[in-house]
Structures are given as structure tokens and as C-alpha cells.
Scaffold this motif. Structure first.
Motif, PDB file in Angstrom:
ATOM      1  N   LYS A 177       2.494   0.823 -10.503  1.00  0.00           N
ATOM      2  CA  LYS A 177       1.315   0.374 -10.042  1.00  0.00           C
ATOM      3  C   LYS A 177       0.162   1.614  -9.990  1.00  0.00           C
ATOM      4  N   ARG A 657      -5.761  -2.779  -6.959  1.00  0.00           N
ATOM      5  CA  ARG A 657      -4.533  -2.139  -7.503  1.00  0.00           C
ATOM      6  C   ARG A 657      -4.210  -2.987  -8.805  1.00  0.00           C
ATOM      7  N   THR A 659      -0.722  -3.990 -11.301  1.00  0.00           N
ATOM      8  CA  THR A 659       0.745  -3.885 -11.361  1.00  0.00           C
ATOM      9  C   THR A 659       1.321  -4.428 -12.621  1.00  0.00           C
TER      10      THR A 659
END
Length: 664
Positions: A177, A657, A659
Motif C-alpha cells: 500500500k 491510497r 493497494t
């Protein structure tokens, strides 16, 4: 936030929180048989006499949940104190009973902190968590340790067990991440099946963040943009698990855990001064083992053992300290043994017993540390009776505590016998509709800091005493092939807390004292639905809403008598929508908190404005060979709301973010 904006937010939240429920027989089989269920999973136990809410890993990832504290905020009736950023401390209070009244359980074994009395849930990672549950009162696991019966509420953290595809004895997962403010998180899990009876897994998690996010500073008519200081964190977490199943009726689980972090503690931003120099070094290691076995159709046993080591070093510089530096080191140790048994003499009646023993020590470099040693014994007797449509559980918890110190005076011994009872009633045989009620007495013991902290502690403190009352209804139903489920829960509650332990000003210094009587009343409402659409498309809606009053009833002579306690919003809630399609999954969630006050007097000068934080998530899953790949992108705080959970501790604005996860 204007009242209109908040009402709009609450309207969105009215599509709220839980998922489908199993029948009473299915719940019994989950408790008594340890059956692994792969069908749709509930987010609340509607058959239980006490409110129990649950969240699963796939729900959390699809809604863009950041960390464990953010996940816990999705439960109804929860107040999370957050001092900002990934490095800030985070504690959880349920129905405003106080964080010290909330027990935390990690894979079936209690987590404790005798020094501070409350758990910083910010140090637990979500990366290897499979399920979270929150039980108000107590969960209905008949073999749980006695300490979990004694708490006013319990947060259960369950990590993932090894799972293997048919014909495979090896598996794993790697996840990376990255995001705003220097956030990097990498985690890996390796699982191995050694034989039909032995399996194991190893987890490793690394996380770091600069935490230097921008925030708005408002001073009258002047608004400036500042940047958070000393909010960085670097942490490592490692777990090793070993599972042994000698037979279908027995299981041994052994866990080794290590956590280490170095972080800055961001200070309060006052008078244009964002500077903070306080640094915190944390190390925590424990080994725990749980053995469960069924001796016969009538008897089940469980034995639990744990050793816990906690190291904490605090350092701060400033002219206010002698020599310009403040530094202290604290070391906690705990040994724990627990044994529990369940006896079923005949169908419809179950009797349980549990006995715990805890030995806690604290050593510190503080000049007045008395090096306390505390022994705690908890004994529980519980019975569950299910005559037809009624489910009744009654429990007695006896607590005995004795404490010794190397120097100075120690507190008196403590012994309490406290009852609880819960009832669930199903009035209609053909409907999954239940009426439930609960009464429980509990108390919390003064922490080592309360008793002995330099110039602040008071060895004459009495335990806080609490009473909980709950009355609610639950309902779930499936309607044809298009509406997978519809679930509603509503609970009204009334709590009292006496002899609250607070820091009270005296002539020359602050001093810990028993001062206060608090009355808490409120309503928790949850609602959920899942709809099946053509072309393998589904929609799941989750959320919750809480209306709460927590009033100071200590003394009629004070200005704050009958007013809302600090940091207690009257209105709060959340909502989430997940649209799952074969090619992509879209998740949207919001958390809304109404106005609250940061001081005892409810006057405009002490007001903290409410806020709504929104997240949006896009994810895609596909397979490459024998590897399952998940790609996910998130925008956190979509509308860039600037707000404070704790006064003078600004929270981050909009962030992102990304991931990538590989499972093999």
C-alpha cells in the motif's frame, strides 16, 4: 456544520448497519460446534440477548476503511478519541462508559494495560484481521475467559486462519500500500499445512508515514494553512501461529506476537504553535496458547495461558523540564492463566464456569515509582436456558484484587460480586423477530497511573461502578430472489456511572479523585439490505445511527450540572454502499458526527463543530494463473472536511491510497 447539513447526513445514514442473520439453531452450532461457515455472514447477532455487531475484512476493504480505529467507528454507540494522524493515540469508549470500561480481546485472549487502564487500538494492524466484533455487555461464547465477562463492553479482534485450496499445502499473500503523507505499508503472510493435524502461518507487517498533513487554522476571521508536526510513525508487527487438531473435538492454538514502533506524539495546536517534541518508543511481545476440547456431548473445556511484555519509553525536550529534557521508561509484565468449562445436562440448558488468574507488575524510572505488584482473581458462573421461544442468560462475576508495593502505601484489597442477565424472546414462530433486554453491573479498577503517578496518584481511590440497561428489537427477513436480506435492529439504553475517577484540582496541584455521577441514555439503530440485480450485480447497504445523552449529575451547585459530558455528540452515525459488478467493485461510505463540547460547560466557546467524512473505493479482482490479484484505489475524506475529534488536534484532510494484493 449547519443543522440542515447534518440532517441531510443523518438521512443518508438511515440506510444503516447489519447483514443477514442465521436462525437460533445456526447460532448455537457456531458456538457449540466451532463450525466453519462459508455462506453469507452476519454483521450482528439478532438472536442474542445483548447487542453484538460484526464487521468482516471484505466489508472493510470495500468501504475504504483506513485503520482499526476507523473500522471501530462503524459500530453503533462507539466514541473513538483520536489525537490525529497514524501516530496519534486512539482509544474507544462504548456508550460513553469510558475507554477503561471497554475490554479488548485478541484471538480469544484479553489484552490489558494495567499502567494506563485503557488500550491504544492504533497499534493493531488491519492487514491480517478477518473479523471485528463489538459486544455490549458480553458475548455469548460460554468458554470465554472470565475477564471478558467482567467488562462493560468487549471489542474482539480475530485474525485470519490458514486456508488451503484442495490439494495444496502451501499458501500466502503479499500486499503493498502507498498513499498520501509518506504512507507506505507492506505485509506478507505465509501459511503451511504440515500434516492433517498441524498447520501454521507467519505474518509480517511494516508501516511508516510522515504524517505531515496540511490543516486549516482558524483564528477569528483569519484562516491560515499550516502543516502537522511530529506526527510520523514507523512500526513493525510480526505474528507466528501454530494450530494443532488432534481430533475433530479438540484444537490447540499457539500465537507469538511482537510489535515495535517509534512515533512522534503530535501536540495541541494553540496560539499558532504547532510544535511538539514528544517521542514515544513502544515494544510489545506476548505468547498465548488456547486449548479447547469436547470431552463428551455434555462437557467442553478450554484452557488459556498468556505472558505479556510491554516496554514504553517517552522523551520530550523543552525549557519547562529540568536539564531541558524529560524522559521516562516504563515496563509492564503480565502472566495469565484461565480455565473454563461448559456443561449441558439436557437440551435447552447450559451451565458454564470460568476461573482467571492475573499477575501484573510495573517498573519505571520515575523517582516515586513504588513498583506495584497486582494479583487478580476472577470467577464466573453462568447459565443459559432456552425454553421454547425464550433465551435467558444469567451470570455472576466475582473479582478479588490484592496489591503490594515496594515502598509507600498500597491500596486496600478489592472484592466485588456483580450480576448480569439478558433475555431474548421470539414472539412469532415463523418470523425472525426478537425482543431483547439486558441488565449488567460492572466496575473498573484504578490503573497504576491513577494510583501512583508522580504527584498525581491517589492510593485511596475507589473503583468506578457502572450499571447498564438495554431494551431492543431485532428483525431480519429474505424476500424472494431479488432481496437477499433486510435486517433491522433498534436498542434503547440507560447507563449510570458512579465514583468516576478524574483528575481534580486541589490547592497546590492536580490529584486523582473519585468525583462524579453520570447518567447516559440513548438509542442505537441499524438497518441493512442486500439486493441482487441482473448480470451478477449486487448492492449491499450498511450503516448505523446513535442518539445519545451523557449528563453530569454530580452536584446541583455546579454550572455544568445536567449538561452533556465533554466529547459526547448527541448525534452520530455512518452509512456505506457497495456495488459489486463482475468487472469492478465500487464502495462509498460516510461517517457523521454532530456538535459536541470539549469542556464541561455547554457554552458556544467550548463547541466543536460536527463533520461528515466521506470515502470512495474502486477495486478489481482477477486471476493470473494460480494467483489471485486485487487492485484497489481509495480517496479518503472525499470532500476535504477539516475537523477535530479532540480539540486542538486537527485531523487530515483529503488523501489517497493505492493497494496491490497477490494471493497464492
Amino acid at each position: 456544520m449547519t443543522k440542515v447539513k447534518f440532517l441531510l447526513g443523518i438521512s443518508a445514514m438511515s440506510i444503516a448497519c447489519v447483514q443477514p442473520m442465521f436462525s437460533q439453531e445456526s447460532i448455537d452450532s457456531l458456538v457449540l460446534e466451532d463450525v466453519t461457515v462459508t455462506a453469507r455472514r452476519p454483521s450482528a447477532k439478532i438472536t442474542a440477548g445483548t447487542p453484538v455487531q460484526m464487521l468482516y475484512a471484505d466489508n472493510l476493504s470495500s468501504l475504504g476503511v483506513n485503520d482499526l480505529a476507523d473500522a471501530v467507528r462503524r459500530f453503533a454507540g462507539v466514541n473513538v478519541k483520536d489525537y490525529g494522524g497514524l501516530g496519534g493515540l486512539k482509544t474507544v469508549s462504548v456508550r460513553n462508559m469510558g475507554a477503561a470500561h471497554t475490554g479488548v480481546c485478541y484471538d480469544g485472549v484479553p489484552v490489558s494495560n494495567c499502567q494506563g487502564g485503557q488500550i491504544d487500538i492504533g497499534r493493531f494492524s488491519l492487514d491480517n484481521v478477518e473479523m471485528l466484533s463489538l459486544a455490549v455487555g458480553q458475548d455469548n461464547d460460554p468458554l470465554q475467559p472470565a475477564k471478558l465477562y467482567s467488562s462493560a463492553a468487549v471489542l474482539n479482534i480475530s485474525t485470519a486462519k490458514p486456508k488451503f485450496n484442495r490439494g495444496k499445502n502451501f499458501g500466502g499473500r503479499v500486499e503493498v500500500k502507498g498513499g498520501s503523507f509518506g504512507y507506505v505499508n507492506t505485509s506478507a503472510r505465509l501459511s503451511r499445512k504440515f500434516s492433517d493435524k498441524w498447520t501454521g502461518s507467519v505474518d509480517g507487517i511494516f508501516m511508516r508515514a510522515d504524517g505531515n498533513y496540511p490543516f486549516r487554522l482558524v483564528n477569528g476571521k483569519v484562516t491560515t494553512t499550516e502543516r502537522r508536526i511530529n506526527s510520523d510513525i514507523t512500526s513493525w508487527q510480526t505474528e507466528a501461529n501454530l494450530f494443532f487438531n488432534p481430533s475433530e473435538d479438540s484444537e490447540l492454538k499457539i500465537k507469538g506476537y511482537y510489535y515495535s514502533s517509534v512515533r512522534g506524539l503530535p501536540g495541541a495546536v494553540t496560539l499558532y504553535n504547532p510544535v511538539s517534541t514528544e517521542r514515544l518508543w513502544d515494544r510489545n511481545a506476548f505468547v498465548q496458547t488456547v486449548f479447547t476440547t469436547r470431552l463428551s456431548s455434555k462437557w467442553r473445556l478450554r484452557a488459556t495461558a498468556k505472558y505479556n511484555y510491554g516496554f514504553n519509553r517517552d522523551r520530550e525536550t523543552g525549557n519547562q523540564f529540568s536539564g531541558g529534557v524529560y524522559k521516562d521508561v516504563h515496563l509492564q509484565q503480565e502472566g495469565m492463566l484461565s480455565a473454563s468449562a461448559q456443561f449441558v445436562p439436557f437440551r435447552g440448558l447450559s451451565v458454564s464456569m470460568a476461573q482467571d488468574g492475573y499477575y501484573n507488575t510495573l517498573s519505571s524510572t520515575m523517582s516515586e515509582c513504588p513498583f506495584p505488584r497486582r494479583f487478580t482473581s476472577l470467577t464466573v458462573a453462568s447459565a443459559r436456558w432456552t425454553p421454547g421461544p425464550v433465551d435467558i442468560t444469567a451470570t455472576l462475576v466475582n473479582t478479588f484484587i490484592t496489591e503490594h508495593v515496594r515502598k509507600g502505601d498500597g491500596p486496600d484489597d478489592i472484592e466485588r460480586l456483580l450480576p448480569s442477565v439478558s433475555v431474548s424472546y421470539r414472539p412469532f414462530k415463523n418470523e425472525e423477530f426478537y425482543v431483547r433486554g439486558m441488565f449488567k453491573e460492572s466496575f473498573r479498577v484504578p490503573s497504576f497511573n491513577d494510583l501512583y503517578y508522580e504527584r498525581l496518584g491517589n492510593v485511596n481511590l475507589r473503583p468506578e461502578r457502572a450499571k447498564e440497561y438495554d431494551l431492543g428489537v431485532t428483525y431480519t427477513r429474505s424476500l424472494g430472489s431479488w432481496l437477499d436480506y433486510l435486517t433491522v435492529t433498534a436498542d434503547g439504553y440507560y447507563n449510570t456511572v458512579h465514583d468516576k475517577i478524574v483528575a481534580f484540582p486541589t490547592t497546590y496541584a492536580w490529584h486523582m479523585a473519585n468525583y462524579g455521577r453520570v447518567i447516559i441514555r440513548g438509542i442505537d439503530v441499524t438497518l441493512a439490505a442486500a439486493v441482487r440485480l441482473p448480470r451478477n450485480i449486487s448492492v449491499v447497504v450498511t450503516g448505523s445511527y446513535t442518539l445519545q445523552e451523557a449528563l453530569d449529575k454530580t452536584s446541583r451547585t455546579t454550572k455544568n450540572y445536567g449538561q452533556q459530558l465533554p466529547y459526547t455528540p448527541r448525534n452520530s452515525g455512518n452509512a456505506g454502499v457497495t456495488l459489486a459488478m463482475p468487472w469492478i467493485t465500487v464502495g462509498y461510505s460516510l461517517v457523521g458526527v454532530g456538535e459536541k463540547y470539549f469542556m464541561s460547560q455547554n457554552i458556544p466557546a467550548n463547541l466543536i463543530k460536527g463533520y461528515i467524512e466521506q470515502n470512495i473505493t474502486l477495486s478489481r479482482e482477477f486471476t493470473a494463473g494460480k494467483t489471485d490479484i486485487t487492485l484497489r484505489g481509495e480517496i479518503i475524506n472525499l470532500a476535504d472536511a477539516h475537523y477535530e475529534v479532540i480539540k486542538y488536534y486537527p485531523m487530515p484532510g483529503r488523501s489517497w491510497r493505492l493497494t496491490a494484493s497477490l494471493k497464492f
